[in-house]
Scaffold this motif. Sequence first.
Motif, PDB file in Angstrom:
ATOM      1  N   ALA A 133       0.827  -1.203   0.000  1.00 14.71           N
ATOM      2  CA  ALA A 133       0.000   0.000   0.000  1.00 14.71           C
ATOM      3  C   ALA A 133       0.866   1.259   0.000  1.00 14.71           C
ATOM      4  O   ALA A 133       0.583   2.226  -0.734  1.00 14.71           O
ATOM      5  CB  ALA A 133      -0.932  -0.009   1.207  1.00 14.71           C
ATOM      6  N   ASP A 134       1.916   1.262   0.794  1.00  9.85           N
ATOM      7  CA  ASP A 134       2.801   2.430   0.841  1.00  9.85           C
ATOM      8  C   ASP A 134       3.450   2.685  -0.515  1.00  9.85           C
ATOM      9  O   ASP A 134       3.485   3.831  -0.997  1.00  9.85           O
ATOM     10  CB  ASP A 134       3.892   2.227   1.906  1.00  9.85           C
ATOM     11  N   GLU A 135       3.986   1.621  -1.118  1.00  8.51           N
ATOM     12  CA  GLU A 135       4.640   1.788  -2.421  1.00  8.51           C
ATOM     13  C   GLU A 135       3.640   2.261  -3.463  1.00  8.51           C
ATOM     14  O   GLU A 135       3.893   3.212  -4.212  1.00  8.51           O
ATOM     15  CB  GLU A 135       5.276   0.469  -2.865  1.00  8.51           C
ATOM     16  N   PHE A 181      -6.271  -2.738  -5.902  1.00 10.85           N
ATOM     17  CA  PHE A 181      -6.703  -3.337  -4.633  1.00 10.85           C
ATOM     18  C   PHE A 181      -6.157  -2.551  -3.444  1.00 10.85           C
ATOM     19  O   PHE A 181      -6.903  -2.169  -2.530  1.00 10.85           O
ATOM     20  CB  PHE A 181      -6.256  -4.800  -4.556  1.00 10.85           C
ATOM     21  N   PHE A 182      -4.849  -2.293  -3.451  1.00 12.02           N
ATOM     22  CA  PHE A 182      -4.247  -1.639  -2.290  1.00 12.02           C
ATOM     23  C   PHE A 182      -4.349  -0.117  -2.346  1.00 12.02           C
ATOM     24  O   PHE A 182      -3.940   0.563  -1.412  1.00 12.02           O
ATOM     25  CB  PHE A 182      -2.800  -2.099  -2.110  1.00 12.02           C
ATOM     26  N   HIS A 183      -4.903   0.394  -3.398  1.00 14.18           N
ATOM     27  CA  HIS A 183      -5.284   1.806  -3.405  1.00 14.18           C
ATOM     28  C   HIS A 183      -6.633   1.977  -2.709  1.00 14.18           C
ATOM     29  O   HIS A 183      -6.931   3.038  -2.164  1.00 14.18           O
ATOM     30  CB  HIS A 183      -5.358   2.333  -4.836  1.00 14.18           C
ATOM     31  N   THR A 191      -5.904  -3.822   4.105  1.00 16.43           N
ATOM     32  CA  THR A 191      -5.520  -5.204   4.368  1.00 16.43           C
ATOM     33  C   THR A 191      -6.745  -6.108   4.233  1.00 16.43           C
ATOM     34  O   THR A 191      -7.886  -5.626   4.126  1.00 16.43           O
ATOM     35  CB  THR A 191      -4.909  -5.344   5.780  1.00 16.43           C
ATOM     36  N   PHE A 192      -6.501  -7.409   4.213  1.00 14.65           N
ATOM     37  CA  PHE A 192      -7.583  -8.385   4.112  1.00 14.65           C
ATOM     38  C   PHE A 192      -7.080  -9.728   4.615  1.00 14.65           C
ATOM     39  O   PHE A 192      -5.877  -9.943   4.752  1.00 14.65           O
ATOM     40  CB  PHE A 192      -8.089  -8.506   2.671  1.00 14.65           C
ATOM     41  N   LEU A 241     -12.067  -7.542   5.208  1.00 11.92           N
ATOM     42  CA  LEU A 241     -11.603  -6.541   4.240  1.00 11.92           C
ATOM     43  C   LEU A 241     -11.639  -5.171   4.912  1.00 11.92           C
ATOM     44  O   LEU A 241     -12.689  -4.722   5.383  1.00 11.92           O
ATOM     45  CB  LEU A 241     -12.519  -6.569   3.009  1.00 11.92           C
ATOM     46  N   THR A 242     -10.486  -4.508   4.963  1.00 14.89           N
ATOM     47  CA  THR A 242     -10.398  -3.202   5.604  1.00 14.89           C
ATOM     48  C   THR A 242     -10.155  -2.123   4.557  1.00 14.89           C
ATOM     49  O   THR A 242      -9.143  -2.165   3.851  1.00 14.89           O
ATOM     50  CB  THR A 242      -9.249  -3.179   6.638  1.00 14.89           C
TER      51      THR A 242
END
Length: 470
Positions: free
Chosen positions: A302-304, A439-441, A445-446, A464-465
């Motif tokens: 997510a950070d990247e 997805f990570f945008h 997390t999941f 799913l968060t």
Amino acid sequence: MASSSTSSPPSNLPLKPIPGDYGLPFFGPIKDRLDYFYFQGQDKFFQDRINKHKSTIFKTNMPPGPFIASNPNVIAVLDAVSFPVLFDTSKVEKLSFTGGHRVCAYLDPSEPKHSSLKSFILSTLASKHDKFIPLFKTCVSELFIELEDQMAEKGEANYNTLNDTLAFNFFFRLFCDKSPNDTKIASKGPSFANKWLFPQLAPITTLRLPKFLNPLEDLLLHTFPLPFFVAKSDYQKLYDAFNKFSGPILDEAERFGIQRDEACHNLVFLSTLNAYGGLKTGFPALIKWVGLAGEKLHRQLADEIRTVVKAEGGVTFAALERMVLTKSVVYEALRIEPPVPFQYGKAKVDMVIHSHDAAYEIKKGNMIFGYQPFATKDPRVFENPEEFVGHRFVGEGEKLLKYVYWSNGRETEDPTAENKQCPAKNLVVLLSRVFLVEFFHRYDTFTVEAGKLLTGSSATIKSLTKATSI
């Protein structure tokens, strides 16, 4: 690292006879088939024989055997060094599942028609290049809406079903410039595709039924080929839809000297068996392994992803190239669970191949078989090969990409009209990266519950968060 050779082995390797045997005619292949499906299972079947023969190259029988395969005798190559001999594959006999045409995937590069068909496919994909990212983002957004609806209603979501719809809709819209929902196919595209795939895959799969039903399953799936009529009507519906709505692509085929009917069968095969079939198994495996890797990897991804997307002003080809961890995670999923685990090739000439430890002579006409998960989890190439290591291919790890073989070729090579590498190889990698980015945008997390299906893995999203900061 050692490298593959189909001519002279390294001088320090001894030339040995290939160990193993095929057993008694008819009974030997039946015994091996029962071991493979029921008594041992795939991985144990191969590992037991590696241990017994003290070699990753040996003789064995491969399912289905009698009466589907006239000769199930193969030479198995199960390490990262010997496996690449299979990339120069020979022709496969005509299939009735593709309208009477031998499509590109079943032609040898030496056959004149292979070059024109492969060039046509590569040209078609190149012409759609600008649509890849925006169209896929649209399809993924639709998946996320349905995913969140299922989570709200049931507290969990079956990712595989959602993925089938995503994969079919994307490729139909890519090649036909139309949603399948606006055609007679409607929402039944994945069902039609699955029904067509099943008769082709049934002889090498098991339904994992209760043990007392194993003899019945073996008789029905592994002893006689399923007739084409099982899939004919569904295949015809797919063919009719592509024939009607992919007119510009079929017009272009004539420039390559390919008749429209043959071009359409190849387009259905590319879209359904190659592309849809690849994502049908590939994306659930990606979700499974990333989900099981845990929250730390999710935070890093997510950070990247969010940092690069913000800096680049969106999801672009340039942005994707900057995401080194995201790229590595995709390659690691393709390494640890390749979408197509089996590869065959018939030796055209006498040759010598070698493993890490010895050289072996293969005669012209011998059938060579590779079980890819063993080659891409070779412990003499990959450290902790059974573990999913998200950063495995970052930095110096990029040198290991030449041992990632999922596309019927090395990851460091590209498909051409002259080779047998999957024409959609680069597209599959691109879509996998875009999926992770989207997805990570959207989510932080999941968690996932993994299982096994007829082909590949199942992935059930258990929690799913949503993203807390973007």
